[in-house]
Write a protein that holds these residues in place. Structure first.
Motif, mmCIF file in Angstrom:
data_model
loop_
_atom_site.group_PDB
_atom_site.id
_atom_site.type_symbol
_atom_site.label_atom_id
_atom_site.label_comp_id
_atom_site.label_asym_id
_atom_site.label_seq_id
_atom_site.Cartn_x
_atom_site.Cartn_y
_atom_site.Cartn_z
ATOM 1 N N VAL A 88 7.837 31.435 -1.500
ATOM 2 C CA VAL A 88 7.048 30.273 -1.923
ATOM 3 C C VAL A 88 5.699 30.268 -1.219
ATOM 4 O O VAL A 88 5.529 30.888 -0.172
ATOM 5 N N LYS A 89 4.762 29.547 -1.824
ATOM 6 C CA LYS A 89 3.536 29.178 -1.118
ATOM 7 C C LYS A 89 3.661 27.690 -0.843
ATOM 8 O O LYS A 89 4.335 26.965 -1.584
ATOM 9 N N TRP A 90 3.042 27.200 0.239
ATOM 10 C CA TRP A 90 3.267 25.830 0.660
ATOM 11 C C TRP A 90 2.007 25.229 1.266
ATOM 12 O O TRP A 90 1.068 25.945 1.634
ATOM 13 N N ALA A 91 2.016 23.913 1.362
ATOM 14 C CA ALA A 91 0.902 23.174 1.955
ATOM 15 C C ALA A 91 1.462 21.911 2.594
ATOM 16 O O ALA A 91 2.469 21.371 2.150
ATOM 17 N N THR A 92 0.794 21.449 3.637
ATOM 18 C CA THR A 92 1.235 20.262 4.363
ATOM 19 C C THR A 92 0.063 19.300 4.505
ATOM 20 O O THR A 92 -1.070 19.719 4.730
ATOM 21 N N PHE A 93 0.350 18.003 4.368
ATOM 22 C CA PHE A 93 -0.649 16.948 4.541
ATOM 23 C C PHE A 93 0.078 15.709 5.051
ATOM 24 O O PHE A 93 1.299 15.726 5.205
ATOM 25 N N SER A 94 -0.652 14.648 5.317
ATOM 26 C CA SER A 94 -0.043 13.405 5.804
ATOM 27 C C SER A 94 -0.403 12.241 4.903
ATOM 28 O O SER A 94 -1.481 12.223 4.304
ATOM 29 N N ASP A 95 0.508 11.264 4.842
ATOM 30 C CA ASP A 95 0.176 10.022 4.150
ATOM 31 C C ASP A 95 -0.681 9.176 5.096
ATOM 32 O O ASP A 95 -0.882 9.553 6.267
ATOM 33 N N PRO A 96 -1.211 8.047 4.653
ATOM 34 C CA PRO A 96 -2.065 7.229 5.526
ATOM 35 C C PRO A 96 -1.369 6.681 6.772
ATOM 36 O O PRO A 96 -2.033 6.205 7.689
ATOM 37 N N GLU A 98 0.836 -1.211 0.000
ATOM 38 C CA GLU A 98 0.000 0.000 0.000
ATOM 39 C C GLU A 98 0.868 1.258 0.000
ATOM 40 O O GLU A 98 0.550 2.242 -0.657
ATOM 41 N N GLY A 99 1.953 1.228 0.754
ATOM 42 C CA GLY A 99 2.846 2.383 0.811
ATOM 43 C C GLY A 99 3.479 2.677 -0.532
ATOM 44 O O GLY A 99 3.532 3.831 -0.973
ATOM 45 N N GLN A 100 3.958 1.647 -1.208
ATOM 46 C CA GLN A 100 4.569 1.861 -2.522
ATOM 47 C C GLN A 100 3.525 2.376 -3.507
ATOM 48 O O GLN A 100 3.800 3.297 -4.271
ATOM 49 N N ARG A 101 2.324 1.831 -3.446
ATOM 50 C CA ARG A 101 1.245 2.297 -4.326
ATOM 51 C C ARG A 101 0.945 3.781 -4.072
ATOM 52 O O ARG A 101 0.797 4.568 -4.999
ATOM 53 N N PHE A 102 0.867 4.181 -2.806
ATOM 54 C CA PHE A 102 0.601 5.574 -2.447
ATOM 55 C C PHE A 102 1.689 6.484 -3.016
ATOM 56 O O PHE A 102 1.399 7.492 -3.657
ATOM 57 N N TYR A 103 2.955 6.126 -2.792
ATOM 58 C CA TYR A 103 4.056 6.982 -3.235
ATOM 59 C C TYR A 103 4.239 6.955 -4.755
ATOM 60 O O TYR A 103 4.651 7.951 -5.343
#
Length: 129
Positions: free
Chosen positions: A95-103, A16-21
């Protein structure tokens, strides 16, 4: 002298991790030396490693430069079903930036240079290599 860099994130499920990335980066890994490990060369001599293991809480964010932050945010929200995340901008920051998380809780982010000439110069550095 530092000539290369690797950054590693851990995921509890490598498939799942490889698929996500793969989806995040829009391509297959450049190197999979053994089970439970995948690696992408993001720019020359800068590698992102995804390893199966216990994710590290509170790490990052690892921010990736993109050409169009708004379009990339939409793509990730649509394809990876990431919750909407805010784009930040300050007058005195280039720059403009944004942050999020993986599962798995690894903090990731995107950034885009606001000045088109600056963005063009950065892209040309990569293309010339």
């Amino acid at each position: 002298m530092i000539y290369e860099m690797t950054v590693q994130v851990r995921v509890s499920d490598i498939i799942e991790g490889q698929r996500f990335y793969e989806t995040l980066l829009n391509r297959q890994p450049d190197f999979t030396p053994h089970e439970g490990f995948a690696e992408w060369e993001l720019i020359p001599n800068c590698w992102l490693q995804v390893a199966e293991g216990i994710p590290t809480e509170g790490n990052g964010p690892i921010r990736l430069g993109v050409v169009d932050l708004v379009a990339e945010r939409k793509r990730l929200m649509d394809i990876l079903t990431i919750e909407e995340f805010e784009i930040h901008e300050r007058e005195d920051v280039p720059v403009k930036w944004a942050t999020f998380s993986d599962p798995w809780g690894n903090r990731l982010g995107l950034f885009e240079y606001k000045d088109e000439e600056n963005k063009k110069e950065k892209l040309e550095l990569i293309v010339r290599r």
